[in-house]
Design a protein around this motif. Structure first.
Motif, PDB file in Angstrom:
ATOM      1  N   ASN A 104       0.451  73.796  67.972  1.00 15.58           N
ATOM      2  CA  ASN A 104      -0.196  74.094  66.514  1.00 15.58           C
ATOM      3  C   ASN A 104      -0.985  72.689  66.566  1.00 15.58           C
ATOM      4  O   ASN A 104      -0.467  71.509  66.425  1.00 15.58           O
ATOM      5  CB  ASN A 104       0.980  74.130  65.844  1.00 15.58           C
ATOM      6  N   HIS A 105      -2.236  72.865  65.965  1.00 15.18           N
ATOM      7  CA  HIS A 105      -3.104  71.760  65.691  1.00 15.18           C
ATOM      8  C   HIS A 105      -2.360  70.790  64.687  1.00 15.18           C
ATOM      9  O   HIS A 105      -2.489  69.433  65.048  1.00 15.18           O
ATOM     10  CB  HIS A 105      -4.224  72.271  65.054  1.00 15.18           C
ATOM     11  N   LEU A 106      -1.573  71.118  63.633  1.00 20.34           N
ATOM     12  CA  LEU A 106      -1.022  70.294  62.752  1.00 20.34           C
ATOM     13  C   LEU A 106      -0.085  69.483  63.472  1.00 20.34           C
ATOM     14  O   LEU A 106       0.314  68.257  63.225  1.00 20.34           O
ATOM     15  CB  LEU A 106      -0.476  71.143  61.783  1.00 20.34           C
ATOM     16  N   GLY A 108       0.238  68.586  66.451  1.00 19.81           N
ATOM     17  CA  GLY A 108      -0.874  67.381  67.164  1.00 19.81           C
ATOM     18  C   GLY A 108      -1.064  66.379  66.366  1.00 19.81           C
ATOM     19  O   GLY A 108      -0.818  65.003  66.752  1.00 19.81           O
ATOM     20  N   HIS A 109      -1.451  66.427  64.926  1.00 19.97           N
ATOM     21  CA  HIS A 109      -1.667  65.290  64.134  1.00 19.97           C
ATOM     22  C   HIS A 109      -0.111  64.516  63.708  1.00 19.97           C
ATOM     23  O   HIS A 109      -0.289  63.259  63.772  1.00 19.97           O
ATOM     24  CB  HIS A 109      -2.064  65.892  62.866  1.00 19.97           C
ATOM     25  N   ILE A 110       0.877  65.514  63.772  1.00 19.85           N
ATOM     26  CA  ILE A 110       1.926  64.880  63.685  1.00 19.85           C
ATOM     27  C   ILE A 110       2.579  63.850  64.857  1.00 19.85           C
ATOM     28  O   ILE A 110       2.869  62.564  64.746  1.00 19.85           O
ATOM     29  CB  ILE A 110       3.261  65.623  63.427  1.00 19.85           C
ATOM     30  N   VAL A 135      -3.249  64.940  56.359  1.00 21.33           N
ATOM     31  CA  VAL A 135      -4.602  64.944  55.467  1.00 21.33           C
ATOM     32  C   VAL A 135      -5.534  64.965  56.323  1.00 21.33           C
ATOM     33  O   VAL A 135      -6.265  64.010  57.163  1.00 21.33           O
ATOM     34  CB  VAL A 135      -4.572  63.538  54.647  1.00 21.33           C
ATOM     35  N   SER A 136      -6.331  66.323  56.475  1.00 21.98           N
ATOM     36  CA  SER A 136      -7.350  66.432  57.247  1.00 21.98           C
ATOM     37  C   SER A 136      -8.362  66.963  56.524  1.00 21.98           C
ATOM     38  O   SER A 136      -8.466  67.504  55.169  1.00 21.98           O
ATOM     39  CB  SER A 136      -6.752  67.325  58.480  1.00 21.98           C
ATOM     40  N   GLY A 137      -9.304  67.687  57.436  1.00 23.54           N
ATOM     41  CA  GLY A 137     -10.346  68.555  56.676  1.00 23.54           C
ATOM     42  C   GLY A 137      -9.988  69.958  56.290  1.00 23.54           C
ATOM     43  O   GLY A 137     -10.847  70.578  55.487  1.00 23.54           O
ATOM     44  N   THR A 317      -8.780  61.106  64.029  1.00 20.16           N
ATOM     45  CA  THR A 317      -9.470  62.416  63.750  1.00 20.16           C
ATOM     46  C   THR A 317      -9.256  63.372  65.083  1.00 20.16           C
ATOM     47  O   THR A 317      -8.829  62.689  66.191  1.00 20.16           O
ATOM     48  CB  THR A 317     -11.061  62.158  63.604  1.00 20.16           C
ATOM     49  N   ASP A 318      -9.652  64.587  64.813  1.00 19.62           N
ATOM     50  CA  ASP A 318      -9.309  65.575  65.854  1.00 19.62           C
ATOM     51  C   ASP A 318      -9.644  64.814  67.528  1.00 19.62           C
ATOM     52  O   ASP A 318     -10.563  64.586  67.667  1.00 19.62           O
ATOM     53  CB  ASP A 318     -10.055  66.852  65.724  1.00 19.62           C
ATOM     54  N   ASN A 319      -8.454  65.082  68.307  1.00 19.47           N
ATOM     55  CA  ASN A 319      -8.792  64.942  69.589  1.00 19.47           C
ATOM     56  C   ASN A 319      -7.661  65.729  70.472  1.00 19.47           C
ATOM     57  O   ASN A 319      -6.893  66.115  69.921  1.00 19.47           O
ATOM     58  CB  ASN A 319      -8.426  63.199  69.471  1.00 19.47           C
TER      59      ASN A 319
END
Ligand code: KG4
Ligand code: ZN
Length: 351
Positions: A104-106, A108-110, A135-137, A317-319
């Motif tokens: 899940n993309h989120l 990934g952010h965590i 907190v993203s786009g 940022t997204d990676n």
């Protein structure tokens, strides 16, 4: 860059760009890492041929065999972009006989907060329960993480995401896309001016120039809302001449950015009080903002709470690396995709 002229991500362009660049990006990543796909034990099979071709093509001298699995983003996100990634990941998984992990993309952010360099630094752990702020786009969420891969969303935006609000604000102010970084720069200029006039953290005084409302004030409510702030900015700017706008640009940027972040700090603070987490984990593109990070650090300190940000700028940022980190933790639990044929994109995937 290709979306700059459209003031946001333009789907048809995104699809074409993904399709055109995916092979190059994968090969280049392997080349730079001096890594070859597949397992050495498969040397007599077709996979060995694949390895050998890549090896020869890129003249990799340190022939390493380090890849244990392929990770791919399943969602949320733009369906056509997710599709391109999933198709490629399936192909790589079959060609190199490697298991596939869907992320899940989120998530990934965590997990971007647990990124390490080649020396294994900084080594960090999440102490559970953790409060995760994303907190993203596309998202503004507070998530309670009970243990690895166990999430409970306790607050989300009712309309626009914080990054989306910053992007829309930049469009209203004719500053281009993406909006977050340029608004940060202008706001920082205003901040430098304020600094000489008032004490550093006198938020109300600094916001006095342009007043924005404080949405969803009730203390028990952990939802976010940003569309009202954007409309207020639009009305304010519509009443201004170009000259007025030019004169007040830095101040407007600061006031708007501050109103956006005030909500984040207030809601995160409420969540800390209610859920008493042991770590605060912060991820998503907007976390690149230094002012927001300062505010969050202060909040964590006040609550005696360890705080984690992505340790390297490239992880914010997204990676792809953050997807790999999340996959590592999923792999340890042997959570692989069981049936490749059934794996499909989930544009609205939730945690
Ligand atoms: O996580 P991300 O790269 O993509 C999504 O998953 O949405 O976040 C992109 C968002 C954009 O809205 C962009 O304006 C914002 O992150 N952003 C920033 C900064 N850098 C990127 N917002 C505020 N300050 C920044 N320095
Ligand atoms: Zn993102």
């Amino acid at each position: 860059m290709i979306h700059k002229n459209y003031g946001g991500v333009f789907p048809a362009l995104a699809k074409r760009a993904h399709e055109e660049k995916i092979d190059y990006v994968v090969n280049e990543a392997l080349r730079r890492a001096s890594i070859v796909l597949g397992h050495f034990k498969n040397r007599h099979t077709q996979i060995y041929n694949l390895q050998f071709t890549i090896y020869k093509q890129f003249q990799i001298s340190n022939f390493k065999f380090q890849i244990d699995a392929i990770a791919v983003t399943q969602g949320p996100g733009l369906a056509i972009a997710l599709e391109v990634g999933i198709k490629k990941a399936k192909q790589l998984s079959v060609d190199a006989s490697l298991p596939l992990v869907a992320i899940n993309h989120l998530e990934g952010h965590i997990y971007s907060c647990l990124g390490e360099n080649s020396k294994g630094l900084p080594h960090r752990e999440i102490i559970f329960p953790a409060l995760c702020l994303i907190v993203s786009g596309g998202h503004t969420e507070l998530v309670l993480m009970h243990e690895h891969q166990t999430y409970e969303v306790i607050g989300a935006t009712l309309d626009d995401a914080c990054g989306e609000a910053l992007d829309k604000a930049a469009k209203i102010l004719k500053l281009g896309y993406p909006g977050g970084p340029v608004i940060e720069k202008l706001a920082e200029q205003a901040f430098q001016n304020f600094k000489f006039q008032i004490s550093r953290f006198d938020r109300e005084a600094r916001r006095a120039n342009f007043k924005f409302s404080t949405p969803l004030k009730e203390k028990t409510n952990l939802s976010f809302s940003y569309s009202g702030l954007k409309t207020q900015l639009l009305y304010t700017v519509e009443k201004m001449t170009d000259q007025d706008l030019g004169k007040n640009l830095t101040s407007l940027a600061f006031s708007f950015q501050d109103a956006c972040f005030e909500q984040i700090i207030r809601k995160t603070s409420q969540a800390i009080k209610v859920y008493q987490p042991k770590t605060l984990v912060c991820g998503g593109g907007v976390i690149a903002n230094k002012y927001l990070r300062r505010c969050l650090r202060r909040l964590a300190k006040k609550n005696n709470l360890p705080i984690l940000f992505p340790p390297y700028k490239n992880l914010i940022t997204d990676n792809a690396a953050m997807i790999g980190i999340a996959a590592y933790y999923k792999m340890r639990r042997k959570e692989f995709v069981k049936d490749l044929g059934k794996l499909d994109r989930e544009p609205r995937m939730e945690l």
